[in-house]
Scaffold this motif. Structure first.
Motif, PDB file in Angstrom:
ATOM      1  N   ALA A  42       1.005  -1.760   0.227  1.00 35.50           N
ATOM      2  CA  ALA A  42      -0.259  -0.189  -0.265  1.00 35.50           C
ATOM      3  C   ALA A  42       0.972   1.336  -0.622  1.00 35.50           C
ATOM      4  O   ALA A  42       0.626   2.199  -0.853  1.00 35.50           O
ATOM      5  CB  ALA A  42      -0.721   0.249   1.509  1.00 35.50           C
ATOM      6  N   ALA A  43       1.796   1.262   1.014  1.00 30.11           N
ATOM      7  CA  ALA A  43       3.434   2.046   0.665  1.00 30.11           C
ATOM      8  C   ALA A  43       3.461   2.754  -0.288  1.00 30.11           C
ATOM      9  O   ALA A  43       3.614   3.641  -1.004  1.00 30.11           O
ATOM     10  CB  ALA A  43       4.157   2.320   2.219  1.00 30.11           C
ATOM     11  N   HIS A  44       4.096   1.530  -1.256  1.00 26.03           N
ATOM     12  CA  HIS A  44       4.285   1.970  -2.489  1.00 26.03           C
ATOM     13  C   HIS A  44       3.106   1.888  -3.272  1.00 26.03           C
ATOM     14  O   HIS A  44       3.946   3.314  -4.331  1.00 26.03           O
ATOM     15  CB  HIS A  44       5.050  -0.308  -2.696  1.00 26.03           C
ATOM     16  CG  HIS A  44       5.663  -0.017  -4.057  1.00 26.03           C
ATOM     17  ND1 HIS A  44       6.359   1.085  -4.796  1.00 26.03           N
ATOM     18  CD2 HIS A  44       4.865  -0.686  -5.220  1.00 26.03           C
ATOM     19  CE1 HIS A  44       6.854   0.706  -6.197  1.00 26.03           C
ATOM     20  NE2 HIS A  44       5.872  -0.784  -6.678  1.00 26.03           N
ATOM     21  N   LEU A  45       2.099   1.882  -3.606  1.00 27.68           N
ATOM     22  CA  LEU A  45       0.501   2.576  -4.198  1.00 27.68           C
ATOM     23  C   LEU A  45       0.970   3.562  -3.963  1.00 27.68           C
ATOM     24  O   LEU A  45       0.942   4.664  -4.759  1.00 27.68           O
ATOM     25  CB  LEU A  45      -0.231   1.854  -4.236  1.00 27.68           C
ATOM     26  CG  LEU A  45      -1.331   2.250  -5.096  1.00 27.68           C
ATOM     27  CD1 LEU A  45      -0.518   1.667  -6.616  1.00 27.68           C
ATOM     28  CD2 LEU A  45      -2.263   0.835  -4.923  1.00 27.68           C
ATOM     29  N   VAL A  52       4.027  10.088  -9.908  1.00 31.34           N
ATOM     30  CA  VAL A  52       3.997  10.970 -10.955  1.00 31.34           C
ATOM     31  C   VAL A  52       2.880  12.364 -10.931  1.00 31.34           C
ATOM     32  O   VAL A  52       3.308  12.599 -11.495  1.00 31.34           O
ATOM     33  CB  VAL A  52       3.279   9.455 -11.940  1.00 31.34           C
ATOM     34  CG1 VAL A  52       1.869  10.095 -13.273  1.00 31.34           C
ATOM     35  CG2 VAL A  52       3.805   8.088 -11.697  1.00 31.34           C
ATOM     36  N   VAL A  53       2.403  11.736 -10.284  1.00 28.92           N
ATOM     37  CA  VAL A  53       1.242  13.791  -9.836  1.00 28.92           C
ATOM     38  C   VAL A  53       2.229  14.663  -9.737  1.00 28.92           C
ATOM     39  O   VAL A  53       1.886  15.852 -10.454  1.00 28.92           O
ATOM     40  CB  VAL A  53      -0.070  13.793  -9.193  1.00 28.92           C
ATOM     41  CG1 VAL A  53      -0.712  14.216  -8.566  1.00 28.92           C
ATOM     42  CG2 VAL A  53      -0.600  12.329  -9.458  1.00 28.92           C
ATOM     43  N   MET A 166       5.954  -4.967  -7.191  1.00 30.32           N
ATOM     44  CA  MET A 166       6.166  -4.167  -6.694  1.00 30.32           C
ATOM     45  C   MET A 166       6.954  -3.541  -8.260  1.00 30.32           C
ATOM     46  O   MET A 166       6.100  -2.020  -9.072  1.00 30.32           O
ATOM     47  CB  MET A 166       7.641  -4.832  -5.867  1.00 30.32           C
ATOM     48  CG  MET A 166       7.362  -4.587  -5.163  1.00 30.32           C
ATOM     49  SD  MET A 166       5.837  -3.445  -4.156  1.00 30.32           S
ATOM     50  CE  MET A 166       6.568  -4.094  -2.030  1.00 30.32           C
ATOM     51  N   ARG A 167       7.179  -3.903  -9.316  1.00 34.32           N
ATOM     52  CA  ARG A 167       7.459  -2.695 -10.552  1.00 34.32           C
ATOM     53  C   ARG A 167       6.276  -3.255 -11.047  1.00 34.32           C
ATOM     54  O   ARG A 167       6.372  -2.026 -12.315  1.00 34.32           O
ATOM     55  CB  ARG A 167       7.670  -4.936 -11.709  1.00 34.32           C
ATOM     56  CG  ARG A 167       9.940  -4.334 -11.440  1.00 34.32           C
ATOM     57  CD  ARG A 167      10.391  -5.564 -12.108  1.00 34.32           C
ATOM     58  NE  ARG A 167      10.271  -6.829 -12.178  1.00 34.32           N
ATOM     59  CZ  ARG A 167      10.724  -7.661 -11.368  1.00 34.32           C
ATOM     60  NH1 ARG A 167      11.778  -7.428 -10.623  1.00 34.32           N
ATOM     61  NH2 ARG A 167      10.215  -9.158 -11.523  1.00 34.32           N
ATOM     62  N   MET A 168       5.324  -3.925 -10.874  1.00 36.53           N
ATOM     63  CA  MET A 168       4.032  -3.885 -12.133  1.00 36.53           C
ATOM     64  C   MET A 168       3.487  -3.441 -11.481  1.00 36.53           C
ATOM     65  O   MET A 168       2.657  -2.495 -12.172  1.00 36.53           O
ATOM     66  CB  MET A 168       2.790  -5.027 -12.046  1.00 36.53           C
ATOM     67  CG  MET A 168       3.697  -6.353 -13.078  1.00 36.53           C
ATOM     68  SD  MET A 168       1.654  -7.875 -13.169  1.00 36.53           S
ATOM     69  CE  MET A 168       2.435  -8.321 -11.414  1.00 36.53           C
ATOM     70  N   VAL A 169       3.009  -2.116 -10.708  1.00 35.40           N
ATOM     71  CA  VAL A 169       2.706  -1.284  -9.143  1.00 35.40           C
ATOM     72  C   VAL A 169       3.064   0.073 -10.209  1.00 35.40           C
ATOM     73  O   VAL A 169       2.552   1.232 -10.838  1.00 35.40           O
ATOM     74  CB  VAL A 169       3.025  -1.287  -8.073  1.00 35.40           C
ATOM     75  CG1 VAL A 169       2.418   0.703  -7.510  1.00 35.40           C
ATOM     76  CG2 VAL A 169       2.239  -1.789  -7.657  1.00 35.40           C
ATOM     77  N   ALA A 170       4.487   0.157 -10.527  1.00 38.74           N
ATOM     78  CA  ALA A 170       5.195   1.168 -10.960  1.00 38.74           C
ATOM     79  C   ALA A 170       4.756   1.135 -12.351  1.00 38.74           C
ATOM     80  O   ALA A 170       4.394   2.513 -13.568  1.00 38.74           O
ATOM     81  CB  ALA A 170       6.849   0.785 -10.678  1.00 38.74           C
ATOM     82  N   GLN A 171       4.687  -0.057 -13.441  1.00 34.90           N
ATOM     83  CA  GLN A 171       4.165  -0.095 -14.918  1.00 34.90           C
ATOM     84  C   GLN A 171       3.237   1.134 -14.418  1.00 34.90           C
ATOM     85  O   GLN A 171       2.649   1.383 -15.946  1.00 34.90           O
ATOM     86  CB  GLN A 171       4.231  -1.432 -15.506  1.00 34.90           C
ATOM     87  CG  GLN A 171       5.971  -1.852 -15.788  1.00 34.90           C
ATOM     88  CD  GLN A 171       6.286  -0.944 -16.919  1.00 34.90           C
ATOM     89  OE1 GLN A 171       5.793  -0.938 -17.969  1.00 34.90           O
ATOM     90  NE2 GLN A 171       7.402  -1.625 -17.119  1.00 34.90           N
ATOM     91  N   SER A 172       2.615   0.022 -13.832  1.00 34.59           N
ATOM     92  CA  SER A 172       1.017   0.394 -14.265  1.00 34.59           C
ATOM     93  C   SER A 172       0.677   1.814 -13.657  1.00 34.59           C
ATOM     94  O   SER A 172      -0.537   2.503 -14.382  1.00 34.59           O
ATOM     95  CB  SER A 172       0.260  -0.520 -12.864  1.00 34.59           C
ATOM     96  OG  SER A 172       0.037  -1.407 -13.341  1.00 34.59           O
ATOM     97  N   GLY A 177      -1.297   7.080 -13.875  1.00 31.89           N
ATOM     98  CA  GLY A 177      -1.353   8.352 -12.498  1.00 31.89           C
ATOM     99  C   GLY A 177      -0.439   9.191 -14.184  1.00 31.89           C
ATOM    100  O   GLY A 177      -1.369  10.490 -13.427  1.00 31.89           O
ATOM    101  N   PHE A 178       0.038   8.997 -15.208  1.00 35.93           N
ATOM    102  CA  PHE A 178      -0.303  10.803 -16.118  1.00 35.93           C
ATOM    103  C   PHE A 178      -1.514  11.024 -15.817  1.00 35.93           C
ATOM    104  O   PHE A 178      -2.336  11.646 -15.889  1.00 35.93           O
ATOM    105  CB  PHE A 178       0.313  10.182 -17.097  1.00 35.93           C
ATOM    106  CG  PHE A 178       2.158  10.159 -17.089  1.00 35.93           C
ATOM    107  CD1 PHE A 178       2.387  11.703 -16.066  1.00 35.93           C
ATOM    108  CD2 PHE A 178       2.517   9.027 -17.411  1.00 35.93           C
ATOM    109  CE1 PHE A 178       4.166  11.323 -15.928  1.00 35.93           C
ATOM    110  CE2 PHE A 178       4.105   8.906 -17.129  1.00 35.93           C
ATOM    111  CZ  PHE A 178       4.810  10.481 -16.275  1.00 35.93           C
ATOM    112  N   GLY A 179      -2.907  10.317 -16.572  1.00 37.14           N
ATOM    113  CA  GLY A 179      -4.272  10.648 -16.388  1.00 37.14           C
ATOM    114  C   GLY A 179      -4.497  10.828 -15.193  1.00 37.14           C
ATOM    115  O   GLY A 179      -5.623  11.725 -15.403  1.00 37.14           O
TER     116      GLY A 179
END
Length: 430
Positions: A42-45, A52-53, A166-172, A177-179
């Protein structure tokens, strides 16, 4: 995490959490059964979405303040430039200090920097310095967190699945995030959006402080040079080959992403097609990791490292014939799917790194990945000044494949010299 002195003020210290039972069918759900992993995830998310924001909001804020496209672009670049310096100088802290204290401290530093950006009187130069400070501590945070996953999940298959999540969260985050950031900026001023980033870092710090156990540092304090960790990792033949297998393929696979805008313009693709193509590689990467983590067991993932790594860049050879949108989409998706080899490579790496070096090794791994991706983007852009874009991408596929094959041969040789298994390229998965 914390030292023994701090343990009395937090959750009781003790051995690492029991790793989740994993196997060919256990998949990612088993990782979430480990109580400590849930707050870490959760902290990573929160922190990834916050970053990103913040990048979007800060870029908009700087542009509105200065009216300069150069200053706006520099704001993005400053997210990459301090990585190499911070990761190299701070890597030793990941092992010599309690991990929980390091993680919470890094989150608080980032929260303070974001809060200072919100102040109306902060000049543009101050905003850029604060952005540098956040990027400076980022590799230490990432390396410490990745190393602590082995304490929380155990160094076996649960660690591999946790790293994959963790990697998939960063990719997602790059897709969502940009949207999300753009949507927020339609209803909030840039400084208000950055304030949400500060709140996100504070929440992350609280989750890590109260959701994870206090554990002592992995290594005793010493006065060695900040470069000692780099020498320890790259001075070992086997660790050097494994590290370069993480670092170098992204230098080449980033070429089509870095050159997607001029390529799309050259084949007459519109903005909608460009947006879809920009999503193809990260979508393929996420799908590949989900497949490998859900459908395959540790031994199967280990056996797939060499063939997937060797073949990962080959789909990009279609650029040699200057293909259209549909073919490019297929090639990028296939290249992303091949990224599933990193799950087996993660296991090889954690097996090869001594416990007392794990934090430094993971910090340097994150540092090299981020830094060399930036180098890859720059090299692709430079090459495209001299050659057609499709030739550059196809050339990157050829050169990158040759580099991967050389690294796999070096790793096989190092394993044999150190008494490793003869029937696999890397260590046998546990």
């Amino acid at each position: 995490m914390s030292t023994a002195n701090e343990a009395s003020s937090g959750p009781s210290a003790g051995p690492s959490a029991q790793p989740a039972p994993t196997g060919p069918t256990a998949g990612y759900r088993s990782v979430f059964r480990v109580r400590e992993f849930r707050p870490v995830f959760a902290a990573h998310l929160m922190s990834v979405l916050g970053i990103v924001v913040a990048e979007i909001a800060l870029t908009v804020l700087v542009f509105r303040t200065t009216g300069s496209p150069l200053m706006s672009a520099l704001t993005f670049a400053l997210g990459f430039l301090p990585y190499a310096l911070g990761g190299t100088l701070l890597a030793g802290i990941a092992d010599r200090r309690p991990a929980r204290r390091v993680l919470v401290g890094c989150d608080l530093v980032c929260a303070a920097c974001a809060a200072a950006m919100v102040l109306p009187g902060t000049p543009v130069a101050g905003l850029l310095v604060l952005r540098c400070a956040m990027a400076f501590v980022a590799p230490l945070f990432q390396g410490t967190r990745n190393a602590s996953l082995a304490d929380i999940l155990g160094p076996g298959d649960a660690f591999v699945l946790g790293r994959s999540l963790m990697r998939m969260v960063a990719q997602s985050a790059q897709l969502i995030g940009f949207g999300l950031g753009g949507l927020l900026l339609t209803v909030l001023a840039p400084r208000a959006a950055i304030a949400l980033t500060a709140a996100g870092f504070l929440c992350s710090a609280l989750l890590l402080r109260f959701g994870t156990r206090a554990r002592p540092a992995r290594a005793a304090a010493d006065r060695t040079s900040p470069l000692a960790g780099l020498r320890a990792v790259l001075g070992d033949r086997r660790l050097r080959a494994l590290t370069l297998l993480f670092w170098l393929p992204p230098v080449f696979v980033i070429a089509p992403e870095a050159l997607l805008v001029p390529y799309a313009d050259g084949i007459g693709a519109g903005t909608v097609a460009l947006g879809v193509m920009m999503c193809a590689l990260p979508v393929g990467t996420i799908a590949g990791e989900l497949w490998a983590g859900s459908a395959l067991g540790p031994r199967a993932r280990s056996r797939l490292v060499a063939p997937l790594a060797a073949a990962g860049l080959l789909p990009l050879l279609v650029y040699a014939v200057r293909p259209g949108v549909v073919t490019v989409l297929a090639a990028l998706l296939l290249a992303g799917l091949a990224h599933a080899y990193t799950l087996g490579l993660d296991q090889w790496y954690v097996d090869a790194v001594p416990d007392e070096l794990r934090g430094r090794a993971m910090t340097l791994l994150s540092t090299g990945l981020m830094t060399l991706q930036g180098v890859g983007m720059a090299l692709a852009g430079l090459a495209a000044e001299l050659l057609p874009v499709h030739v550059v991408v196809a050339g990157a596929a050829v050169l990158g494949t040759a580099v991967v094959l050389l690294l796999l041969a070096e790793l096989r040789s190092a394993n044999r010299r150190e008494g490793g298994p003869k029937n696999e390229t890397g260590p046998t998965a546990k």
